[in-house]
Design a protein around this motif. Structure first.
Motif, PDB file in Angstrom:
ATOM      1  N   PRO A  77       0.842  -1.416  -0.034  1.00  0.00           N
ATOM      2  CA  PRO A  77      -0.009   0.081   0.043  1.00  0.00           C
ATOM      3  C   PRO A  77       0.913   1.290  -0.132  1.00  0.00           C
ATOM      4  CG  PRO A  77       0.004  -0.863   2.069  1.00  0.00           C
ATOM      5  CD  PRO A  77       0.709  -2.018   1.487  1.00  0.00           C
ATOM      6  N   VAL A  78       0.366   2.235  -0.667  1.00  0.00           N
ATOM      7  CA  VAL A  78       0.911   3.520  -0.600  1.00  0.00           C
ATOM      8  C   VAL A  78       1.067   4.188   0.774  1.00  0.00           C
ATOM      9  CG1 VAL A  78       0.753   6.060  -1.605  1.00  0.00           C
ATOM     10  CG2 VAL A  78       0.235   4.019  -2.738  1.00  0.00           C
ATOM     11  N   PHE A  86      -3.223   4.526 -14.652  1.00  0.00           N
ATOM     12  CA  PHE A  86      -4.523   4.480 -15.630  1.00  0.00           C
ATOM     13  C   PHE A  86      -5.517   5.292 -14.955  1.00  0.00           C
ATOM     14  CE2 PHE A  86      -2.859  -0.119 -15.478  1.00  0.00           C
ATOM     15  CZ  PHE A  86      -2.037  -0.091 -16.578  1.00  0.00           C
ATOM     16  N   GLY A  87      -4.880   6.333 -14.017  1.00  0.00           N
ATOM     17  CA  GLY A  87      -6.181   7.087 -13.461  1.00  0.00           C
ATOM     18  C   GLY A  87      -6.692   6.875 -12.201  1.00  0.00           C
ATOM     19  N   LEU A  88      -6.281   5.343 -11.693  1.00  0.00           N
ATOM     20  CA  LEU A  88      -7.088   4.750 -10.493  1.00  0.00           C
ATOM     21  C   LEU A  88      -6.083   4.621  -9.645  1.00  0.00           C
ATOM     22  CD1 LEU A  88      -8.105   1.373 -12.583  1.00  0.00           C
ATOM     23  CD2 LEU A  88      -9.706   3.467 -12.013  1.00  0.00           C
ATOM     24  N   ASP A  89      -6.623   4.697  -8.213  1.00  0.00           N
ATOM     25  CA  ASP A  89      -5.893   4.699  -6.818  1.00  0.00           C
ATOM     26  C   ASP A  89      -5.633   3.199  -6.777  1.00  0.00           C
ATOM     27  OD1 ASP A  89      -4.961   4.697  -4.278  1.00  0.00           O
ATOM     28  OD2 ASP A  89      -6.795   6.078  -3.643  1.00  0.00           O
ATOM     29  N   PRO A  90      -4.413   2.930  -6.487  1.00  0.00           N
ATOM     30  CA  PRO A  90      -3.746   1.476  -6.143  1.00  0.00           C
ATOM     31  C   PRO A  90      -4.359   1.148  -4.729  1.00  0.00           C
ATOM     32  CG  PRO A  90      -2.115   2.880  -5.905  1.00  0.00           C
ATOM     33  CD  PRO A  90      -2.951   3.851  -6.893  1.00  0.00           C
ATOM     34  N   THR A  92      -7.128   1.356  -3.560  1.00  0.00           N
ATOM     35  CA  THR A  92      -8.732   1.096  -3.554  1.00  0.00           C
ATOM     36  C   THR A  92      -9.020   0.312  -5.001  1.00  0.00           C
ATOM     37  OG1 THR A  92      -9.282   3.169  -4.738  1.00  0.00           O
ATOM     38  CG2 THR A  92      -9.158   3.142  -2.176  1.00  0.00           C
ATOM     39  N   ARG A  93      -8.222   0.383  -5.945  1.00  0.00           N
ATOM     40  CA  ARG A  93      -8.613  -0.213  -7.211  1.00  0.00           C
ATOM     41  C   ARG A  93      -7.443  -1.302  -7.614  1.00  0.00           C
ATOM     42  NH1 ARG A  93     -12.262   3.055  -9.909  1.00  0.00           N
ATOM     43  NH2 ARG A  93     -12.608   0.967 -11.524  1.00  0.00           N
ATOM     44  N   GLY A  94      -6.788  -1.862  -6.517  1.00  0.00           N
ATOM     45  CA  GLY A  94      -5.715  -2.702  -6.751  1.00  0.00           C
ATOM     46  C   GLY A  94      -5.975  -3.854  -7.890  1.00  0.00           C
TER      47      GLY A  94
END
Length: 329
Positions: A77-78, A86-90, A92-94
């Protein structure tokens, strides 16, 4: 999407306007230590990765490269700051992001008791791909990494270079948009390294976006369009390899080795030759635009090195200038 599985034979044209696939701003990662202390592995870094380029993280062991890659790969996690793929938050959208990535870890994770082809098939099933699609892609990718004739062999007896190429082929089975490679050639002999470089260069020609970490400066120069030099969790410099060399080093470097016990005195006599000196434990580096002229001046001052070598500047020289340490410290 990557062009690799469907178009291994041709070279695609780069996009006219590069898309930014990965954005990081103030990216941080800390790890707890005993007695409440914390270790900061990544200390607030900024970078962008564009579609179709090869982007590298260069630095010594412990610089924060692999930790950064684990955050990009959505397996760690960050810890702070901003990161998007791709514009996604890793955070929450892993799962959605990982489905679009191919990952070549630092250590091979192949099932050595299974056949080469079966390793490809099992990995493809992780992504829910139909068996017919897996068969077709596996055949094409094994041909791409020159392992078709070993498809029915078990993995265990394969050489280190073959295992690395199989790991790369396996990472491409889901047709990823980004291929992440953590130290892709560590532990390989020079010949095997060059074979892997050739495969990665072909992926680059196909327009595949590659992100790699390495502490081999020649690897970064060969493969990367752009890179960042990391040290102690921070970015010390960013740019194309040749740009960094031109910015932080001279055109040539004169390497001088002296008898034991004479190097320190020799370094004092070399003062003023070239733009700067870099005394190392085993040699003295003289940075100058004309290495032969620098050597002539050293001889004029009465110095007789055991060996003298004039070479072009490299990314290792950039790293020495920025951090005072070698890449493999």
């Amino acid at each position: 999407m990557s062009h690799v599985p469907g178009n291994l034979g041709g070279v695609s044209s780069p996009p006219s306007v590069p898309d930014v696939l990965i954005r990081a701003h103030g990216l941080v990662k800390t790890f707890p230590k005993k007695h409440g202390e914390a270790f900061t592995a990544v200390a607030g870094i900024d970078f962008e990765v564009r579609r179709g380029e090869v982007f590298g993280f260069l630095g010594p062991n412990g610089a924060g490269k692999s930790t950064t890659m684990r955050m990009i790969g959505c397996v760690s996690p960050v810890g702070g700051g901003h990161l998007s793929l791709f514009g996604l938050d890793p955070n929450t959208r892993g799962p959605q992001i990982r489905a679009r990535l191919g990952v070549v870890p630092q250590e091979d994770t192949l099932d050595v008791e299974m056949r080469v082809r079966d390793n490809m098939h099992v990995y493809g099933r992780y992504f829910g791909l139909p068996r017919a699609v897996i068969r077709e892609r596996a055949a094409r990718l094994l041909d791409f990494v020159q392992l078709t004739d070993r498809a029915e062999d078990k993995v265990e007896p394969l050489s280190g270079g073959m295992k690395r190429r199989l790991t790369i082929a396996r990472a491409l089975i889901n047709d990823p948009e980004i291929l992440i490679l953590d130290e892709p050639t560590t532990g390989l002999d020079p010949q095997a390294r060059h074979v892997v470089w050739d495969r990665l260069y072909r992926l680059k020609q196909q327009g595949t976006t590659l992100i790699l970490t390495t502490h081999y400066m020649d690897e970064a120069e060969q493969l990367c369009d752009r890179l960042v030099v990391m040290d102690k969790g921070r970015i010390a410099a960013e740019g194309a390899p040749r740009e960094l060399i031109e910015r932080y080093a001279t055109r040539e470097v004169l390497e001088l080795r002296f008898p034991l016990g004479e190097q320190e005195q020799a370094a004092e006599k070399l003062a003023g030759i070239g733009e700067r000196l870099e005394p190392l434990p085993d040699r003295v580096l003289v940075y100058a635009d004309d290495g032969e002229a620098a050597l002539t001046e050293a001889h004029r001052r009465g110095l007789e090195p055991v060996t003298a070598l004039v070479r072009r500047s490299t990314l290792e020289d950039v790293f020495l200038h920025l951090t005072g340490r070698t890449l493999v410290d």
